[in-house]
Scaffold this active site. Structure first.
Site, mmCIF file in Angstrom:
data_model
loop_
_atom_site.group_PDB
_atom_site.id
_atom_site.type_symbol
_atom_site.label_atom_id
_atom_site.label_comp_id
_atom_site.label_asym_id
_atom_site.label_seq_id
_atom_site.Cartn_x
_atom_site.Cartn_y
_atom_site.Cartn_z
ATOM 1 N N ALA A 6 -18.691 6.468 33.426
ATOM 2 C CA ALA A 6 -18.066 7.703 32.956
ATOM 3 C C ALA A 6 -19.068 8.837 33.142
ATOM 4 O O ALA A 6 -19.990 8.992 32.337
ATOM 5 C CB ALA A 6 -17.659 7.567 31.492
ATOM 6 N N SER A 8 -20.045 12.528 33.023
ATOM 7 C CA SER A 8 -19.632 13.787 32.391
ATOM 8 C C SER A 8 -20.203 15.005 33.082
ATOM 9 O O SER A 8 -19.783 16.130 32.821
ATOM 10 C CB SER A 8 -20.086 13.792 30.931
ATOM 11 O OG SER A 8 -21.505 13.802 30.862
ATOM 12 N N SER A 13 -25.401 10.375 31.820
ATOM 13 C CA SER A 13 -24.443 9.551 32.546
ATOM 14 C C SER A 13 -24.815 9.430 34.022
ATOM 15 O O SER A 13 -24.562 8.391 34.646
ATOM 16 C CB SER A 13 -23.028 10.110 32.394
ATOM 17 O OG SER A 13 -22.936 11.441 32.848
ATOM 18 N N CYS A 102 -12.757 9.499 20.621
ATOM 19 C CA CYS A 102 -12.801 9.658 22.070
ATOM 20 C C CYS A 102 -13.429 8.437 22.734
ATOM 21 O O CYS A 102 -12.944 7.948 23.756
ATOM 22 C CB CYS A 102 -13.573 10.917 22.439
ATOM 23 S SG CYS A 102 -13.603 11.275 24.217
ATOM 24 N N GLY A 126 -23.451 7.034 29.337
ATOM 25 C CA GLY A 126 -24.830 7.458 29.111
ATOM 26 C C GLY A 126 -25.230 7.453 27.649
ATOM 27 O O GLY A 126 -26.200 8.122 27.274
ATOM 28 N N CYS A 200 -16.649 19.186 21.787
ATOM 29 C CA CYS A 200 -16.574 19.637 23.181
ATOM 30 C C CYS A 200 -15.403 20.569 23.456
ATOM 31 O O CYS A 200 -15.471 21.393 24.362
ATOM 32 C CB CYS A 200 -16.517 18.432 24.109
ATOM 33 S SG CYS A 200 -14.994 17.462 24.021
#
Length: 373
Positions: A6, A8, A13, A102, A126, A200
């Site tokens: 994943a 980002s 990550s 999430c 990460g 976020c």
């Protein structure tokens, strides 16, 4: 093994993908489009993860590492499982942690389903955390990162045993400076990129209450019908009215700033009553308690805590662990009784349990509930 990372757009990550690639894994970089960060055209998205700029950086990093990169549109799923519950919790007088949901519902559920379609057997992120094995059963166990100052296991306690078996955390044994140095040496474009901050999807300079008032109607949530959006009094613990507010959803237990009340001593939010549209404030000592009610308790694996157990518990992500007794109630409810008072246990936040004999092992956690009455 084919592993989906994943990505980002952040350095963590990207280094996770790099390390797995160096280990010989067949890596696929997956970035998630979760939220339109510039809905009002102001561009107020700096410091937020998963923006369009971040996705572009993730693609550049994947290209330099030499792995394929795809962008997945998970905005609808993210809205339903993360954003709407976030708004609802604030309207109910709670202070939610959207990152935990999430991780469980988006990264290690929806993202993995998409990754599986690409032939991936695991999902890596990460996060600074580790995975170990139970000494008796061999089942996966969630462990804290070696670098305690960066440890993010608090936000992962809600992962299921099945999700943990498919998860990979390549940074669990590293420190942040080590990660940045690996990225710098590899020439990754984000090696010195600042960490993302706060929630976020809430724009920079906005409060959760401002975000809710702006977005609720467009998401099909009616604010006029919500108790948490109505104005009302701010009173002390004796019931004396000291001021007024325009909605309880803008307040959280332990808050001091933004109360707009006159007092000769510092005052803090000690209780939030959205049904009565009332905020109660008091001195710092009114925030302490030893008994913290819980709901939605989840255990990582199958620990032996039938009726309860002695644990180390953390009631905020940066709160030090404190010895406590965990007593289980009906369903997924329970009660944490701390040996010494803890401060500002805010409903909606998570309380995470650690094994007292092996403090690196996360036993599980629960959501702090509003006290009855």
């Amino acid at each position: 093994m084919r592993v989906a990372v994943a990505m980002s757009g952040g350095v963590d990550s990207s280094v996770a993908a790099l390390l797995l690639r160096r280990e010989g894994a067949d890596v696929v970089g997956l970035s998630m489009h979760l939220w339109n960060h510039d809905r009002d055209g102001t561009g107020a998205n700096e410091g937020r993860c998963c923006t369009l700029d971040d996705l572009a950086v993730a693609r550049r990093a994947a290209g330099m590492i030499g792995v394929p990169h795809f962008v997945l549109n998970l905005e609808e799923n993210f809205t339903e499982t993360v954003v709407k519950p976030f708004i609802t919790s604030y309207l109910e007088g709670k202070t939610p942690i959207p990152c935990t949901v999430c991780n469980t519902e988006v990264k290690f559920k929806s993202l993995f389903q998409r990754a599986a379609a690409l032939g991936c057997e695991a999902v890596a992120t990460g996060h600074y955390a580790r995975i170990g094995a139970d000494e008796v059963t061999g089942a996966p166990r969630l462990l804290r990162a070696r670098d305690r100052s960066r440890d993010q296991s608090y936000f992962l306690y809600d992962l299921t045993e099945e999700q943990l078996s498919r998860a990979r955390f390549p940074l669990g044994e590293l420190t942040k400076p080590e990660v940045r140095e690996i990225a710098r040496e590899a020439g990754l474009p984000n090696w010195d990129k600042p960490d993302s901050q706060e929630v976020c999807f809430v724009p920079n300079g906005s409060t959760p209450a401002e975000f809710i008032r702006k977005e609720a109607e467009g998401l099909g949530l009616s604010l006029p019908a919500a108790p948490g959006a109505r104005p009302g009094p701010i009173s002390n613990e004796r019931g004396d009215v000291l001021g007024a507010h325009d909605g309880t959803m803008g307040f959280t237990v332990g808050q001091r700033r933004g109360l707009a009340v006159a007092s000769s001593e510092p005052l803090y939010v000690v209780e939030v009553f959205p049904e009565a549209s009332r905020i109660v404030v008091g001195p710092s000592e009114s925030l302490t308690s030893t008994a913290v009610p819980l709901e939605s308790i989840h255990f990582v694996g199958r620990p032996s805590v039938a009726g309860g157990a002695r644990v180390l518990a953390r009631i905020r992500s940066r709160h030090p662990e404190q010895p406590a007794s965990l007593t289980l109630g009906k369903g997924k409810s329970g009660l944490l009784t701390f040996d010494a008072p803890v401060r500002a246990a805010a409903p909606g936040q998570s309380a995470v349990f650690f094994d007292p004999s092996r403090p690196d092992v996360i036993l599980g956690g629960g959501v702090i509930a509003r006290p009855e009455g």
